[in-house]
Design an enzyme around this catalytic site. Structure first.
Site, short mmCIF file in Angstrom:
data_model
loop_
_atom_site.label_atom_id
_atom_site.label_comp_id
_atom_site.label_asym_id
_atom_site.label_seq_id
_atom_site.Cartn_x
_atom_site.Cartn_y
_atom_site.Cartn_z
N VAL A 144 -34.56 51.33 -39.91
CA VAL A 144 -34.90 52.56 -40.62
C VAL A 144 -34.12 52.68 -41.93
CG1 VAL A 144 -33.17 53.91 -39.37
CG2 VAL A 144 -35.16 55.08 -40.35
N LYS A 145 -32.96 52.03 -42.01
CA LYS A 145 -32.10 52.17 -43.18
C LYS A 145 -32.63 51.44 -44.42
CE LYS A 145 -28.91 54.77 -41.34
NZ LYS A 145 -28.62 56.12 -41.84
N ASP A 146 -33.66 50.63 -44.26
CA ASP A 146 -34.28 50.03 -45.45
C ASP A 146 -34.75 51.10 -46.42
OD1 ASP A 146 -33.92 47.65 -44.15
OD2 ASP A 146 -36.03 47.06 -44.12
#
Length: 359
Positions: free
Chosen positions: A61-63
């Protein structure tokens, strides 16, 4: 035989040909599937829907946040060609930043607590990042990994500390992408959203978007042991520094209300405390029942979605986040020795212990 297969092949070709080509790593970020968790949906009588963020090109999700904080620095003129991106991270934001930096031609420097998995550290170095594992200390301590990252960036020319915890470009990533995607994928019929927080960007951004579309949507924060946010929300904002225990989960839990979370604190309807025992059991259940190989923070989110469904009652659509895959934690989560050291072996049902394949 060939005639029977042709209609099926035609349908597959039609779907595939309608997909767009991503021009770069960056263009492939987002638009992840929303997966209905069949067994848990049947158990609760509600649709438990999980956003498959491990399908982002950098694997988490941190992309999304990584891309937005770098774009924000570029738009402000703080980061120019050949520059350096510095961040303090428990892992996934760093991995996303390292990927985006490779795609854009920037150098990447990462400070992280030395309690994080070796898989994350190795991957960051494979992606060309300089990695500094440092002792895990409280945010108030000047030697906290975030403060060390900031000081490192200040010493370099053409460098930025992206400051994921308090840079609201992180929150904006989810306000502008994740939230709208969830709304579209559920045809606007989402009843509840829940996830854990590290920076607070995902919970805040998605909550803000969904509440603006429909104020009746409920939002619950999911919190692991060792974090202060459960008590903070349960006390109506009166208790902030009451911390007890620690958790096997990585990258989530907080000792403060971040700038990303602060604007949307009043939009959070309730808080759920999720024990490590429940999280580790769900890691194994998701693998066995859904074929999903996920990390402990993802499992915690799914436990929270199940508990939220029970609170709201049957017939609801509850959405949560599948943060990343278990590949970044497998030498811990599937190791008998590690599970015993954390006193968690008992939490895994007997019929699921067959997945403990590492000594």
């Amino acid at each position: 035989m060939l005639t029977c297969r042709l209609p099926r092949l035609t349908r597959l070709y039609s779907v595939a040909s309608s997909l767009k080509v991503a021009n770069s790593f960056i263009d492939a970020i987002g638009n992840t599937p929303l997966i209905r968790l069949k067994r848990l949906s049947e158990e609760t009588g509600s649709d438990i829907l999980a956003k498959a963020e491990f399908m982002n090109p950098g694997g988490s999700v941190k992309d999304r946040a990584a891309l937005f904080v770098i774009k924000d620095s570029e738009e402000k003129g703080e980061l120019k060609a050949g520059g350096t991106v510095v961040e303090g991270t428990a892992g996934n934001t760093g991995i996303g930043l390292a990927h985006v930096c490779r795609s854009k031609g920037y150098k990447c420097v990462i400070y992280m607590p030395n309690t994080q998995s070796q898989e994350k550290i190795d991957l960051l170095r494979m992606l060309g990042a300089e990695v500094y594992p440092v002792p895990a200390v409280a945010f108030e301590n000047p030697e906290n990994y975030n403060h060390q990252a900031r000081r490192h960036a200040e010493k370099l020319p053409n460098a930025v500390w992206t400051n994921q915890f308090d840079n609201i470009a992180n929150r904006r990533a989810h306000l502008e992408t994740t939230g709208p995607e969830i709304w579209e994928q559920t045809n606007g019929l989402v009843d509840g959203f829940t996830c854990s927080t590290g920076t607070g960007g995902t919970l805040a951004g998605v909550t803000r978007f969904l509440k603006e579309k429909n104020p009746k949507v409920k939002s619950f924060i999911a919190d692991p042991p060792g974090s202060v946010l459960y008590n903070y929300f349960k006390s109506g904002g009166k208790v902030l520094n009451e911390r007890s225990g620690s958790s096997i989960t990585e990258g989530i839990g907080q000792g403060r209300v971040t700038t990303n979370l602060q604007p949307d604190v009043d939009l959070i309807d309730d808080a759920l405390y999720i024990s490590d025992e429940k999280s580790i059991e769900m890691v194994y259940r998701l693998l066995d029942e859904e074929g999903l190989y996920v990390g402990a923070s993802t499992a915690l989110n799914v436990v929270a979605a199940v508990e939220m469904a029970k609170i709201l009652g049957p017939g609801k659509k509850i959405v949560t986040i599948l943060c990343d895959g278990a590949y970044r934690y497998q030498t811990r989560l599937f190791s008998r020795k590690w599970l015993e050291s954390k006193e968690l072996l008992h939490a895994i049902p007997e019929h699921l212990k067959k997945y403990i394949v590492l000594p």
